[in-house]
Design a protein around this motif. Structure first.
Motif, short mmCIF file in Angstrom:
data_model
loop_
_atom_site.label_atom_id
_atom_site.label_comp_id
_atom_site.label_asym_id
_atom_site.label_seq_id
_atom_site.Cartn_x
_atom_site.Cartn_y
_atom_site.Cartn_z
N ARG A 262 0.84 -1.20 0.00
CA ARG A 262 0.00 0.00 0.00
C ARG A 262 0.88 1.25 0.00
NH1 ARG A 262 -5.54 -0.83 -0.93
NH2 ARG A 262 -5.91 -3.01 -0.34
N VAL A 263 0.54 2.21 -0.87
CA VAL A 263 1.26 3.48 -0.94
C VAL A 263 0.22 4.61 -0.95
CG1 VAL A 263 3.17 2.43 -2.21
CG2 VAL A 263 1.30 3.50 -3.47
N PRO A 264 0.62 5.84 -0.59
CA PRO A 264 -0.32 6.96 -0.63
C PRO A 264 -0.90 7.17 -2.02
CG PRO A 264 1.67 7.56 0.58
CD PRO A 264 1.94 6.24 -0.07
N GLY A 265 -2.22 7.43 -2.07
CA GLY A 265 -2.89 7.67 -3.34
C GLY A 265 -3.75 8.93 -3.28
N GLY B 287 13.47 7.42 -0.43
CA GLY B 287 12.89 8.34 -1.39
C GLY B 287 12.79 7.71 -2.75
N ASP B 288 11.67 7.93 -3.45
CA ASP B 288 11.48 7.45 -4.83
C ASP B 288 11.03 8.62 -5.68
OD1 ASP B 288 12.00 4.58 -4.60
OD2 ASP B 288 10.21 4.53 -3.34
N TYR B 289 11.72 8.84 -6.79
CA TYR B 289 11.44 9.95 -7.69
C TYR B 289 11.05 9.34 -9.04
CZ TYR B 289 13.80 12.53 -4.02
OH TYR B 289 14.17 13.07 -2.80
N PHE B 290 9.74 9.38 -9.33
CA PHE B 290 9.21 8.71 -10.51
C PHE B 290 9.37 9.56 -11.76
CE2 PHE B 290 7.23 6.47 -7.04
CZ PHE B 290 7.13 5.17 -7.50
N ALA B 291 9.40 8.86 -12.88
CA ALA B 291 9.56 9.54 -14.17
C ALA B 291 8.38 10.44 -14.48
CB ALA B 291 9.75 8.51 -15.29
N ARG C 91 7.92 10.36 -3.68
CA ARG C 91 7.45 9.66 -2.48
C ARG C 91 8.63 9.47 -1.54
NH1 ARG C 91 5.36 4.40 -4.36
NH2 ARG C 91 3.79 5.68 -5.42
N ARG C 92 8.48 9.93 -0.29
CA ARG C 92 9.56 9.79 0.69
C ARG C 92 8.98 9.28 2.00
NH1 ARG C 92 11.15 15.76 0.89
NH2 ARG C 92 8.97 15.87 0.26
N SER C 93 9.84 8.69 2.82
CA SER C 93 9.38 8.17 4.11
C SER C 93 10.53 8.15 5.11
CB SER C 93 8.80 6.76 3.97
OG SER C 93 9.79 5.84 3.59
N ARG D 151 6.20 5.65 11.62
CA ARG D 151 6.50 5.94 10.22
C ARG D 151 5.83 7.24 9.80
NH1 ARG D 151 8.02 2.77 5.81
NH2 ARG D 151 7.24 3.44 3.78
N ARG D 152 6.52 8.03 9.03
CA ARG D 152 5.97 9.27 8.47
C ARG D 152 6.25 9.25 6.96
NH1 ARG D 152 3.98 14.19 10.06
NH2 ARG D 152 4.53 16.03 8.83
N GLU D 153 5.18 9.41 6.16
CA GLU D 153 5.28 9.34 4.71
C GLU D 153 4.92 10.67 4.07
OE1 GLU D 153 4.35 5.03 2.98
OE2 GLU D 153 2.67 5.84 4.13
N PHE D 154 5.63 11.00 3.01
CA PHE D 154 5.40 12.23 2.26
C PHE D 154 5.12 11.86 0.80
CE2 PHE D 154 8.40 12.86 5.67
CZ PHE D 154 7.95 14.01 6.32
N SER D 155 4.08 12.46 0.24
CA SER D 155 3.74 12.20 -1.16
C SER D 155 3.07 13.43 -1.74
CB SER D 155 2.79 11.00 -1.27
OG SER D 155 2.28 10.89 -2.58
#
Length: 592
Positions: free
Chosen positions: A466-469, A539-543, A548-550, A570-574
């Motif tokens: 599951r990821v932020p949507g 951190g993930d930087y999509f094309a 998305r960072r956590s 946990r703290r997530e940023f999107s």
């Protein structure tokens, strides 16, 4: 005894590697028709028994191909059970020469520890050493290694190797070869520690087992990484050696090598444990007492032994020179591991060895690590209570195998994580159920770098999570991810790491079927008085522009070898939603 009753005796079933089929009847683990004498022998122990009896009385043609020579363990047992005093006299020259060469007298279970950089060895491996009479540790090179492994033709890549290994795509074969070859392969080529468990099998029991190995010569089994593997097959042999042992039935689903060692130990078979450190561990132990300048000298000497005559090196006290040049020699031999023989390397090694002989160091004392079988159990059940952005939930989880960075580290390699088939399901308020994640594999290798050794740390994983949507909802996505970088020992109990990462994700909210990303993963792992603490940033930087960072913190409290509490925050940023916070308290039960 009636033949129908005799055919269901545990020892006869063990000789045929039979197990009760799920729908009734029997099935043999042997997947090779040449092993059986009856047409239905793979499914009918009684038919195989009758065919064996008939073959034992068959007229002689080629003696070495007679059933008495092909099946010495069957012959011995049936002769004893049925008082077969009228069998044809057969001279089994090939078998007798082979048995005399092996000269079996005692048995040692050998466990080469886990080695993450080899897909076939991530969980460790087991084999048996067959020792002759009057064995001494110094003569182990004269013993034989009894090994069961996947037979691989060509060079499959790691992904294909893993898939075929999971699906039984490789044949498995027994092999009996000089122990020195296996010792070189595991402790030298793969730099793995070896544990040797001397078993209390008698000479008669050892010979009974080796007799059956002759029957399995070139006989094919389907090989499966998790159940019908090297360790499971060796348990079957031990049940041949000592009828009445109930080892294989303890592993209906998976047979992870460390668990099988534990089962052998609990069965009362182990009388002595010996430890052989790997070449890498010996090098690290020898270099541990050197300061930075001395380690630099070791690097220089390994590269150019002529610097043994350098005035600055000669200015070191003789005991320090001895330590440095011995470290240089071990480093040079380590660097040559797995490489073709090089005359220049050989000359450098000889020069260093000559200097060591003139000024020998103190004997190397390698501290024995914790026993691998004393680690936690492989399967993990999880029960958690948590809150995510004000929504309370209960979470239920199961991991089939077998260790992560926060688990109890006793008996496991430093910085190693091998998780296979993990699932977590959440029950939110209002009885709303949701699949949180499904991991096919999650593997990490965080081996510290130092002046002498510069290993690459890496990780790979894949599954559903599951990821932020959009609209604050969490989307279930499929992913394949990996990364590489370095790890550093910041102190005795503190490990730091940093990696560049890559990810491919299938997300219904993205425009493309698959969306790539690059990113980072960095953090620390701290072994403290309660257990293991990890702090990680990702951190993930999509094309497509999504970022998305956590930041995640986990602390485990070890309540026992197989029970623990884990607190996670946990703290997530999107870009999809505002920052999301989650806290969870989890009970973990390690159980096979």
């Amino acid at each position: 005894m009636p033949l129908a009753e005799l055919a269901e005796q545990p020892f006869w079933l063990a000789l045929g590697h039979y197990e009760a089929a799920r729908l009734g009847g029997w099935r043999s683990h042997v997947d090779d028709a040449q092993f059986f004498l009856a047409e239905q022998g793979a499914h009918d122990p009684q038919a195989e028994l009758r065919a064996t009896l008939a073959a034992l009385y068959a007229p002689l043609s080629d003696a070495d191909q007679h059933a008495q020579c092909r099946y010495p363990a069957r012959t011995r047992w049936l002769r004893e059970q049925l008082q077969l005093d009228d069998l044809p006299a057969v001279t089994c020259s090939e078998y007798e020469a082979w048995l005399a060469d092996v000269n079996p007298h005692s048995t040692v279970l050998v466990f080469p520890a886990a080695y993450l950089n080899s897909p076939s060895s991530m969980f460790g491996h087991t084999l048996l050493r067959i020792d002759p009479p009057d064995f001494a540790q110094s003569t182990a090179m004269l013993s034989y290694a009894l090994n069961f492994g996947a037979y691989i033709e060509g060079s499959d890549n790691s992904i294909l190797y893993a898939w075929k290994g999971l699906m039984g795509g490789y044949p498995g074969l027994f092999a009996l070869l000089p122990y020195r070859e296996k010792l070189s392969e595991y402790s030298r080529l793969e730099n793995r520690d070896l544990w040797e468990y001397r078993l209390n099998l008698s000479a008669e029991e050892t010979q009974r087992m080796v007799e059956h190995v002759w029957e399995l010569k070139q006989v094919r089994f389907d090989y499966y990484f998790f159940d019908e593997n090297c360790s499971y097959r060796l348990l079957e042999l031990l049940e041949i050696a000592r009828p009445g042992l109930r080892l294989t039935e303890q592993f209906p689903l998976t047979a992870i090598p460390a668990d099988t060692v534990k089962a052998v130990k609990q069965a009362g078979l182990v009388e002595q444990i010996d430890y052989r450190p790997s070449r890498e561990r010996e090098l690290l132990t020898r270099s541990a007492g050197l300061d930075a300048t001395e380690q630099d000298w070791a690097l220089r000497l390994a590269d150019d032994p002529a610097r043994l005559e350098d005035a600055q090196f000669r200015a070191l006290p003789l005991p320090r020179q001895a330590q440095v040049q011995d470290t240089a020699y071990r480093l040079l031999r380590y660097q040559a591991t797995g490489e073709a023989r090089d005359s220049q390397v050989a000359q450098r090694s000889l020069r260093l060895l000559q200097s060591i002989n003139r000024n020998p160091p103190e004997p190397l004392q390698v501290e024995r690590p914790g026993l691998p079988e004393e680690g936690h159990q492989s399967r993990t059940w999880q029960l958690a209570l948590g809150s995510q952005e004000g929504r309370s939930y209960a979470e239920y989880g199961l991991r089939m195998a077998y260790h992560d960075l926060n688990d109890n580290a006793q008996g496991f390699p430093l910085g190693a994580q091998i998780e296979i088939l993990g699932m977590q399901v959440r029950q939110y308020e209002g009885n709303h159920w949701q699949l949180q994640r499904l991991d096919l594999a999650n593997i990490r290798s965080l081996t510290p770098r130092n002046r002498l050794l510069q290993p690459i740390s890496w990780q790979v994983g894949g599954g559903l999570e599951r990821v932020p949507g959009e609209d604050g909802q969490r989307e279930l996505v499929g992913h394949l991810s990996g990364g590489a970088g370095g790890s550093w020992q910041l102190s005795e109990r503190l490990l730091g790491f940093a990696m560049g990462t890559a990810r491919v994700e299938h997300n219904a909210q993205f425009g493309n079927l698959l969306e790539p990303a690059v990113g980072f993963n960095t953090g620390i792992l701290w072994r403290n008085g309660l257990g293991n603490l990890s702090l990680e940033g990702r951190g993930d930087y999509f094309a497509n522009g999504e970022v998305r960072r956590s930041l995640a913190l986990q602390q485990q409290w070890e309540l026992g070898a197989d029970l623990a509490l884990r607190l996670a925050a946990r703290r997530e940023f999107s870009q999809w939603t505002p920052a999301q916070n989650e806290v969870q308290l989890q009970l973990r039960w390690y159980h096979y």
